[in-house]
Write an enzyme that holds these catalytic residues in place. Structure first.
Site, PDB file in Angstrom:
ATOM      1  N   GLY A 218       0.692  -1.086  -0.113  1.00  0.00           N
ATOM      2  CA  GLY A 218      -0.260   0.102   0.408  1.00  0.00           C
ATOM      3  C   GLY A 218       1.229   1.065  -0.351  1.00  0.00           C
ATOM      4  O   GLY A 218       2.424   0.884   0.167  1.00  0.00           O
ATOM      5  N   GLY A 286       1.033  -8.213  -3.794  1.00  0.00           N
ATOM      6  CA  GLY A 286       1.106  -9.670  -4.228  1.00  0.00           C
ATOM      7  C   GLY A 286       1.993  -9.770  -5.711  1.00  0.00           C
ATOM      8  O   GLY A 286       3.412  -8.865  -5.425  1.00  0.00           O
ATOM      9  N   GLY A 310       6.200  -3.571   3.449  1.00  0.00           N
ATOM     10  CA  GLY A 310       6.158  -3.433   4.502  1.00  0.00           C
ATOM     11  C   GLY A 310       5.940  -4.707   5.135  1.00  0.00           C
ATOM     12  O   GLY A 310       7.171  -5.998   4.465  1.00  0.00           O
ATOM     13  N   ILE A 340       2.656   2.305   7.746  1.00  0.00           N
ATOM     14  CA  ILE A 340       2.052   3.373   8.903  1.00  0.00           C
ATOM     15  C   ILE A 340       2.184   2.872  10.599  1.00  0.00           C
ATOM     16  O   ILE A 340       1.863   3.398  11.248  1.00  0.00           O
ATOM     17  CB  ILE A 340       0.420   4.203   8.090  1.00  0.00           C
ATOM     18  CG1 ILE A 340      -0.172   3.118   8.403  1.00  0.00           C
ATOM     19  CG2 ILE A 340       1.482   5.166   6.883  1.00  0.00           C
ATOM     20  CD1 ILE A 340      -1.206   3.706   7.860  1.00  0.00           C
ATOM     21  N   ASP A 341       1.341   1.116   9.963  1.00  0.00           N
ATOM     22  CA  ASP A 341       1.357   0.186  10.915  1.00  0.00           C
ATOM     23  C   ASP A 341       2.907   0.600  12.313  1.00  0.00           C
ATOM     24  O   ASP A 341       2.157   0.072  13.544  1.00  0.00           O
ATOM     25  CB  ASP A 341       0.881  -1.190  10.729  1.00  0.00           C
ATOM     26  CG  ASP A 341      -0.141  -1.115   9.948  1.00  0.00           C
ATOM     27  OD1 ASP A 341      -0.753   0.316   9.946  1.00  0.00           O
ATOM     28  OD2 ASP A 341       0.045  -2.139   8.895  1.00  0.00           O
ATOM     29  N   MET A 384      -6.521   2.353  11.230  1.00  0.00           N
ATOM     30  CA  MET A 384      -5.633   1.625  10.753  1.00  0.00           C
ATOM     31  C   MET A 384      -4.269   1.355  11.774  1.00  0.00           C
ATOM     32  O   MET A 384      -4.827   1.385  13.013  1.00  0.00           O
ATOM     33  CB  MET A 384      -5.488   2.082   9.605  1.00  0.00           C
ATOM     34  CG  MET A 384      -6.420   2.074   8.593  1.00  0.00           C
ATOM     35  SD  MET A 384      -5.561   3.029   6.773  1.00  0.00           S
ATOM     36  CE  MET A 384      -4.746   1.674   6.323  1.00  0.00           C
ATOM     37  N   GLY A 385      -3.812   0.016  11.289  1.00  0.00           N
ATOM     38  CA  GLY A 385      -2.672  -0.624  11.973  1.00  0.00           C
ATOM     39  C   GLY A 385      -2.642  -1.752  12.301  1.00  0.00           C
ATOM     40  O   GLY A 385      -1.251  -2.593  12.222  1.00  0.00           O
ATOM     41  N   ARG A 386      -3.542  -2.824  11.509  1.00  0.00           N
ATOM     42  CA  ARG A 386      -3.387  -3.826  11.028  1.00  0.00           C
ATOM     43  C   ARG A 386      -3.770  -4.962  11.473  1.00  0.00           C
ATOM     44  O   ARG A 386      -4.175  -4.011  12.705  1.00  0.00           O
ATOM     45  CB  ARG A 386      -2.598  -4.455  10.239  1.00  0.00           C
ATOM     46  CG  ARG A 386      -3.038  -5.777   9.128  1.00  0.00           C
ATOM     47  CD  ARG A 386      -2.003  -5.936   8.086  1.00  0.00           C
ATOM     48  NE  ARG A 386      -1.591  -5.272   7.213  1.00  0.00           N
ATOM     49  CZ  ARG A 386      -2.718  -5.332   6.418  1.00  0.00           C
ATOM     50  NH1 ARG A 386      -3.352  -6.093   6.155  1.00  0.00           N
ATOM     51  NH2 ARG A 386      -1.901  -4.219   4.804  1.00  0.00           N
TER      52      ARG A 386
END
Length: 490
Positions: A218, A286, A310, A340-341, A384-386
């Site tokens: 992303g 991917g 990431g 960003i996470d 967000m942050g997964r």
């Protein structure tokens, strides 16, 4: 442009540039740097004016040395690493905690007979006479993984770091992950990792190097700034053949047409790209067919591959690196953490994270305005942050508006007197409004795992914030709470 010394970097934008500088400089040292993915913990051990070693989050731009009094005849065993100090004190030696095996950086020199050369900025190099005051990282320099747990040297008697300590105890080392202890005295504890950065010796001749840069996954604030600084730093070292791979890993084997072909990158071309968002190279999720990517690396005769991405992208980079080794290819694969996470091991803060927190604060303040404007109003904000709660936690603290913050790292029950719903009820009774922040990965222990993954291999997470909204409507119905749901994610 200045050469790449280590320095204290205060701004988020400079952090992105520093990531690129460190990666470019490290590549020339023949180190293959593919990050292991987990939670970030990092610290430096620096020398203060009193001569005592202390832990600090940020040190000065210099070669770091850890000095403490040790006996002249020290018993050394296990995995600890000791070397002589340049200090004039005959009773002081340099104690270097051991780099833990799982964080030891693989090197191409372990496999290939690469001849060392002085860095262009080191003594004997082309630019040394310019006197720019550059500093370098020593190969033995290492970083403590968890600074908070091991904030001070553990000691059972006198302060082992003081000069008044009896140094008759032998200093020894154990193989328990980097523990160094002195008799019945203190202990160095914890996991230690190698520090990245420019070295005095390099193992590639820059003028003959072919390098490539790819952005994967992303979008993230600062991508173009990293690309720009990579190109500038490589050019300063003397690397002229720098290519940009289009649209992520797919660009290695989907190169039909002018818009898909790799682009030649020069300092003039990237001079102003840091002023634009996104990535000039494009990106995708991917598409990591490892064999096809390595075949393309062979065809392009690449010496360096910089992967900006990431955790999923770094997993792909690791697979590429392993296949290059299996094929006997002298190619350095360098991972530049982009997320960003903020969920990359060994880093205090990844570039893009601060911008994400700033934007999250705006969403929280919108939720707070909605909550205060209604009787028993609830501002429910999903961030967000997964699978990490860094964005939610930092934004919640910075905003000063949040009553409840739910993050993946802490399982919190909904029901019962100590549950989330009971707490929201108490807050409404006291203030007649409440602000709730829910991190993207929170509550998965309640909803259960879906077992699905996205194109990057990350688990697909269920929306716990929506579930909490439904639970509040049902179980706090007697409060007539007015719930405003805000979701700035995509």
């Amino acid at each position: 442009q200045n050469p790449p010394p280590l320095s204290t970097i205060p701004s988020a934008l400079s952090r992105a540039r520093m990531s690129a500088v460190v990666a470019a400089a490290s590549a020339l040292t023949a180190a293959t740097m593919v990050a292991r993915i987990s939670q970030p913990r990092s610290a430096r051990v620096v020398q203060n004016q009193a001569g005592r070693t202390r832990f600090g989050r940020f040190g000065q731009g210099q070669q770091l040395r850890r000095q403490m009094p040790v006996p002249k005849a020290a018993a050394v065993e296990g995995t600890a690493s000791f070397s002589s100090s340049s200090s004039s004190s005959s009773s002081t030696s340099t104690l270097l905690p051991t780099i833990s095996a799982e964080f030891a950086c693989p090197r191409l020199t372990d496999t290939f007979a690469l001849e060392p050369h002085p860095s262009p900025f080191a003594e004997g190099g082309e630019y040394y006479s310019y006197g720019l005051g550059q500093k370098f990282v020593d190969d033995a320099d290492c970083v403590l993984l968890n600074a908070l747990r091991y904030e001070a040297l553990e000691s059972s008697d006198d302060d082992v770091m003081g000069h008044d300590r009896d140094t008759s105890h032998a200093i020894s080392a154990t193989a328990d992950g980097g523990r160094v202890h002195g008799g019945d005295g203190g202990n160095w504890s914890g996991k230690w990792a190698m520090r990245a950065g420019p070295r005095e010796r390099i193992f590639f001749k820059p003028e003959g190097v072919k390098a490539a840069i790819v952005t994967c996954g992303g979008l993230c604030p600062g991508l173009n700034d990293v690309i720009r600084q990579l190109v500038i730093t490589l050019d300063e070292y003397g690397v002229k053949d720098i290519r940009g791979i289009r649209y992520g890993f797919r660009g290695f084997f989907e190169q039909e047409g002018e818009l898909r072909a790799p682009v030649q990158l020069t300092p003039d071309m990237v001079e102003t790209i840091h002023l634009d968002g996104g990535s000039i190279l494009g990106t995708s999720r991917g598409g990591s067919d490892t064999a096809d990517i390595v075949d393309s690396i062979v065809d392009m005769e690449l010496d360096f591959l910089f992967v900006i991405g990431g955790n999923g992208s770094h997993a792909g980079a690791l697979a590429i690196d392993n296949m290059c080794k299996a094929r006997g290819m002298c190619t350095a694969v360098i991972g530049i953490p982009k997320t960003i996470d903020n969920d990359i091991l060994l880093l205090d803060r990844t570039f893009g994270f601060q911008t994400a927190v700033d934007e999250a604060i705006k969403a929280i303040r919108s939720g707070a305005i909605e909550a205060r404007s209604a009787f028993n109003g609830v501002g429910l904000v999903r961030l967000m942050g997964r699978q990490s709660g860094f964005i939610a936690m930092n934004a919640a603290l910075a905003s000063g508006e949040v009553d409840v913050c739910l993050i993946p790292e802490i399982d919190t029950p909904l029901e019962g007197p100590g549950g989330v719903l009971a707490h929201i009820r108490r807050v409404l009774a006291k203030k007649e409004h409440c602000v709730v922040v829910v991190a993207e990965g929170a509550g998965q222990d309640i909803l259960g795992k879906m077992g699905e993954t996205d194109a990057s291999g990350n688990p697909v997470l269920q929306n716990f914030a929506k579930y909490l909204q439904k639970e509040m409507k049902e179980k706090l119905a007697d409060t007539s709470c007015d719930i405003k749901y805000i979701d700035p994610t995509y």
